[in-house]
Design a protein around this motif. Structure first.
Motif, short mmCIF file in Angstrom:
data_model
loop_
_atom_site.label_atom_id
_atom_site.label_comp_id
_atom_site.label_asym_id
_atom_site.label_seq_id
_atom_site.Cartn_x
_atom_site.Cartn_y
_atom_site.Cartn_z
N TRP A 72 0.83 -1.21 0.00
CA TRP A 72 0.00 0.00 0.00
C TRP A 72 0.86 1.26 0.00
CZ3 TRP A 72 -2.40 -3.94 3.22
CH2 TRP A 72 -3.62 -4.40 2.71
N ILE A 73 1.94 1.22 0.77
CA ILE A 73 2.83 2.39 0.83
C ILE A 73 3.44 2.66 -0.54
CG2 ILE A 73 5.01 3.25 1.78
CD1 ILE A 73 4.27 1.70 4.38
N ASN A 74 3.95 1.62 -1.19
CA ASN A 74 4.55 1.81 -2.51
C ASN A 74 3.55 2.33 -3.53
OD1 ASN A 74 7.14 1.00 -1.75
ND2 ASN A 74 6.77 -1.15 -2.20
N LYS A 75 2.32 1.79 -3.49
CA LYS A 75 1.30 2.26 -4.42
C LYS A 75 0.92 3.71 -4.14
CE LYS A 75 -0.79 -2.30 -5.16
NZ LYS A 75 -1.99 -3.15 -4.91
N ALA A 76 0.81 4.06 -2.87
CA ALA A 76 0.44 5.43 -2.51
C ALA A 76 1.52 6.42 -2.90
CB ALA A 76 0.16 5.51 -1.01
N VAL A 77 2.78 6.03 -2.73
CA VAL A 77 3.88 6.89 -3.16
C VAL A 77 3.83 7.07 -4.67
CG1 VAL A 77 6.39 7.05 -3.36
CG2 VAL A 77 5.38 6.33 -1.20
N GLY A 78 3.51 6.00 -5.37
CA GLY A 78 3.39 6.09 -6.82
C GLY A 78 2.30 7.05 -7.26
N LEU A 79 1.21 7.11 -6.48
CA LEU A 79 0.13 8.04 -6.79
C LEU A 79 0.46 9.48 -6.39
CD1 LEU A 79 -3.08 6.02 -5.78
CD2 LEU A 79 -2.22 6.51 -8.09
N GLY A 80 1.47 9.62 -5.55
CA GLY A 80 1.95 10.96 -5.22
C GLY A 80 1.32 11.64 -4.02
N PHE A 81 0.47 10.93 -3.24
CA PHE A 81 -0.15 11.64 -2.12
C PHE A 81 0.57 11.42 -0.79
CE2 PHE A 81 -2.65 7.64 -1.95
CZ PHE A 81 -2.65 7.37 -0.59
N ALA A 136 -4.86 5.68 18.35
CA ALA A 136 -4.34 6.61 17.35
C ALA A 136 -3.94 5.87 16.08
CB ALA A 136 -3.14 7.37 17.91
N LEU A 137 -4.17 6.49 14.95
CA LEU A 137 -3.86 5.91 13.66
C LEU A 137 -2.37 6.08 13.34
CD1 LEU A 137 -5.94 4.71 11.54
CD2 LEU A 137 -5.47 6.77 10.21
N THR A 138 -1.81 5.11 12.63
CA THR A 138 -0.42 5.22 12.18
C THR A 138 -0.37 5.70 10.74
OG1 THR A 138 -0.29 2.95 11.37
CG2 THR A 138 0.24 3.32 13.71
N ARG A 139 0.83 6.09 10.31
CA ARG A 139 1.02 6.50 8.91
C ARG A 139 0.66 5.37 7.95
NH1 ARG A 139 4.38 10.42 6.93
NH2 ARG A 139 5.72 8.97 5.80
N ALA A 140 1.05 4.15 8.29
CA ALA A 140 0.77 3.02 7.43
C ALA A 140 -0.73 2.79 7.29
CB ALA A 140 1.45 1.76 7.97
N GLU A 141 -1.44 2.86 8.39
CA GLU A 141 -2.88 2.66 8.36
C GLU A 141 -3.58 3.76 7.57
OE1 GLU A 141 -3.39 0.37 12.64
OE2 GLU A 141 -3.34 2.55 12.57
N ALA A 142 -3.09 5.00 7.74
CA ALA A 142 -3.67 6.13 7.01
C ALA A 142 -3.51 5.92 5.50
CB ALA A 142 -3.00 7.43 7.44
N VAL A 143 -2.33 5.48 5.09
CA VAL A 143 -2.07 5.25 3.67
C VAL A 143 -3.00 4.18 3.12
CG1 VAL A 143 -0.40 4.24 2.08
CG2 VAL A 143 0.30 6.07 3.63
N LYS A 144 -3.16 3.09 3.85
CA LYS A 144 -4.01 1.99 3.39
C LYS A 144 -5.45 2.46 3.22
CE LYS A 144 -5.82 -2.54 4.84
NZ LYS A 144 -7.22 -2.15 5.01
N ILE A 145 -5.97 3.17 4.21
CA ILE A 145 -7.36 3.63 4.16
C ILE A 145 -7.59 4.58 2.98
CG2 ILE A 145 -9.09 5.04 5.36
CD1 ILE A 145 -7.79 3.95 8.01
N TYR A 153 -5.72 5.04 0.28
CA TYR A 153 -5.51 4.37 -1.01
C TYR A 153 -6.75 3.60 -1.43
CZ TYR A 153 -3.66 1.42 -4.69
OH TYR A 153 -3.47 0.79 -5.88
N GLU A 154 -7.39 2.91 -0.50
CA GLU A 154 -8.56 2.12 -0.85
C GLU A 154 -9.74 3.01 -1.25
OE1 GLU A 154 -9.27 -0.71 2.27
OE2 GLU A 154 -7.72 -2.05 1.50
N ILE A 155 -9.83 4.19 -0.67
CA ILE A 155 -10.86 5.14 -1.10
C ILE A 155 -10.62 5.53 -2.56
CG2 ILE A 155 -11.74 7.49 -0.81
CD1 ILE A 155 -11.20 7.17 2.18
N ILE A 156 -9.38 5.86 -2.89
CA ILE A 156 -9.04 6.25 -4.25
C ILE A 156 -9.32 5.12 -5.23
CG2 ILE A 156 -7.16 7.00 -5.77
CD1 ILE A 156 -8.09 9.07 -3.71
N GLU A 157 -9.03 3.90 -4.82
CA GLU A 157 -9.20 2.74 -5.69
C GLU A 157 -10.67 2.36 -5.90
OE1 GLU A 157 -6.83 0.16 -7.33
OE2 GLU A 157 -6.29 2.28 -7.53
#
Length: 329
Positions: free
Chosen positions: A88-97, A233-242, A244-248
Motif C-alpha cells: 500500500w505504501i509503494n502504491k500510494a507513493v506512486g500516486l503521489g499523495f 491513534a492511527l499510524t502513517r501506514a494505516e492512514a495510507v491503506k485507508i 488508497y482504498e478510497i481512491i481505488e
C-alpha cells in the motif's frame, strides 16, 4: 461520460423552496458534532495484520512540515521491508499523495496527527477549494494552515466547541471514520457495521453512524480479537491503506457541470461543485448516491425539479431571485 448517467422519465411531487442559499438543507450535510476528547498516542494493529513496531517516542510530533525534506519519487524505504503495509505504501507513493523522509525512511508505525491526515486526504483527492477559518490554534504561519482550510471546505473536518482544531493531536480511529465517511458513497451498502464487535459500546455516539458506514465499505474494520478500539491513534501506514482504498474504490470526478435533463446521475464522489446549468431547461435533474465535496449550485432558472437521494453536500445554492425550482429529498 461524467459520472454514471441513466436516462429517466417521470415526476415526483416536491416541496417548493425559493431561498437563495440552503445551508443545511440536506439531512446528511456535515455537522459540527466532532467534539471529542484528546487522542491517545498508542500504536495500532491494522485489522488482521500485525505491525512490528510498538515504539511511539515521536508520536506527538508533526511528520509533514515545511522544515522536513520530503522525497518526491518512489524509493526503497529502509524501514518497510516485511511490513504489512509495504504494498500500500509503494502504491500510494506512486500516486503521489504520500512520501518518505530524506533519510530514506517512511516511519510506517508513527502515529499521524489531525493536520497530517488532512494533508494526506487533500493530496489524494486533489482538493483545491479553501474555506475561511478562525480556529485559535491554526495560525496562517503554520504549514498546515491551507490544508485545514481545504479540509473544512470539503467537509472532511469540523472544529471543536471551543473554536479549536487541535491540529497536532494524533487522530483516533473513530475520528478517521467520521472523516472518511464524508469522502465515500454509501448507497446500496448494507450490513451491521461494527455493532457486533465487543467494544462497540465505547464508540462515541457522534461517531457510530460513520464507524458503521466505513466498516460496511471495508475501509476500517476490526481487529483479530473482535475489537474496534475507537480511541486508538492511527499510524502513517494505516492512514495510507485507508486513503488508497478510497481512491481505488470510489468513483471520483472533479467539478461537474450538469447540462442534460431527465437523467439520473449516480454513485460518484465529486471533488468541487456540481453546477446545474441553464441547458437543462424545464426538465428534472436526479442525483442519487452522490457525495459533493463542495456545493450544489443551481444556475438553471427554469428547471422543474432537482431530486436528491442519498446525497451529501456542503450547501445548495439557487441562483435567481425568484427561481421556482423544487428541491426534493
Amino acid at each position: 461520460m461524467i459520472f454514471k448517467r441513466i436516462a429517466i422519465l417521470g415526476l415526483c411531487i416536491g416541496l417548493s423552496i425559493n431561498s437563495f442559499v440552503y445551508a443545511g438543507v440536506l439531512d446528511s450535510i456535515m455537522d459540527d458534532s466532532e467534539a471529542v476528547e484528546d487522542s491517545n498516542t498508542g500504536d495500532t494493529i491494522d485489522e488482521d495484520l500485525n505491525t512490528g513496531d510498538t515504539s511511539q517516542e515521536e508520536s506527538g510530533k508533526e511528520n509533514i512540515t515545511e522544515d522536513t525534506e520530503i522525497l518526491s519519487t518512489p524509493v526503497n524505504f529502509s524501514d518497510i521491508e516485511g511490513h504489512w503495509a509495504k504494498n500500500w505504501i509503494n502504491k500510494a507513493v506512486g500516486l503521489g499523495f504520500v512520501s518518505g523522509y530524506d533519510d530514506g525512511t517512511f516511519k510506517p508505525d508513527r502515529t499521524i496527527t489531525r493536520a497530517e491526515f488532512s494533508k494526506l486526504l487533500n493530496g489524494a483527492l486533489k482538493t483545491e477549494k479553501k474555506s475561511s477559518i478562525g480556529f485559535t490554534d491554526v495560525k496562517n504561519s503554520e504549514w498546515f494552515y491551507d490544508e485545514v482550510r481545504k479540509s473544512i471546505a470539503a467537509g472532511f473536518f469540523s472544529g471543536y466547541e471551543n473554536n479549536t482544531f487541535r491540529p497536532n493531536n494524533p487522530i483516533k480511529r473513530e475520528e478517521v471514520a467520521k472523516v472518511v465517511s464524508s469522502a465515500m458513497t454509501t448507497g446500496g451498502v448494507d450490513g451491521e457495521g461494527a455493532t457486533l464487535l465487543s467494544d462497540y459500546g465505547t464508540v462515541q455516539e457522534w461517531a457510530k453512524p460513520s464507524v458503521n458506514a466505513v466498516y460496511n465499505k471495508g475501509y476500517i474494520l476490526g481487529y483479530p480479537d473482535k475489537t474496534y478500539r475507537p480511541s486508538k491513534a492511527l499510524t502513517r501506514a494505516e492512514a495510507v491503506k485507508i486513503i488508497y482504498e478510497i481512491i481505488e474504490n470510489e468513483n471520483i470526478e472533479y467539478g461537474i457541470n450538469i447540462t442534460n435533463y431527465d437523467e439520473l446521475y449516480t454513485s460518484t464522489v465529486v471533488v468541487g461543485d456540481i453546477n446545474i446549468l441553464e441547458s437543462v431547461g424545464t426538465g428534472n435533474v436526479y442525483l442519487k448516491n452522490v457525495v459533493v465535496l463542495g456545493d450544489i449550485i443551481i444556475h438553471a432558472t427554469k428547471v422543474n425539479m432537482v431530486q436528491l437521494t442519498d446525497v451529501t453536500a456542503r450547501n445548495i445554492v439557487v441562483k435567481g431571485e425568484n427561481n421556482p425550482v423544487k428541491i426534493v429529498k
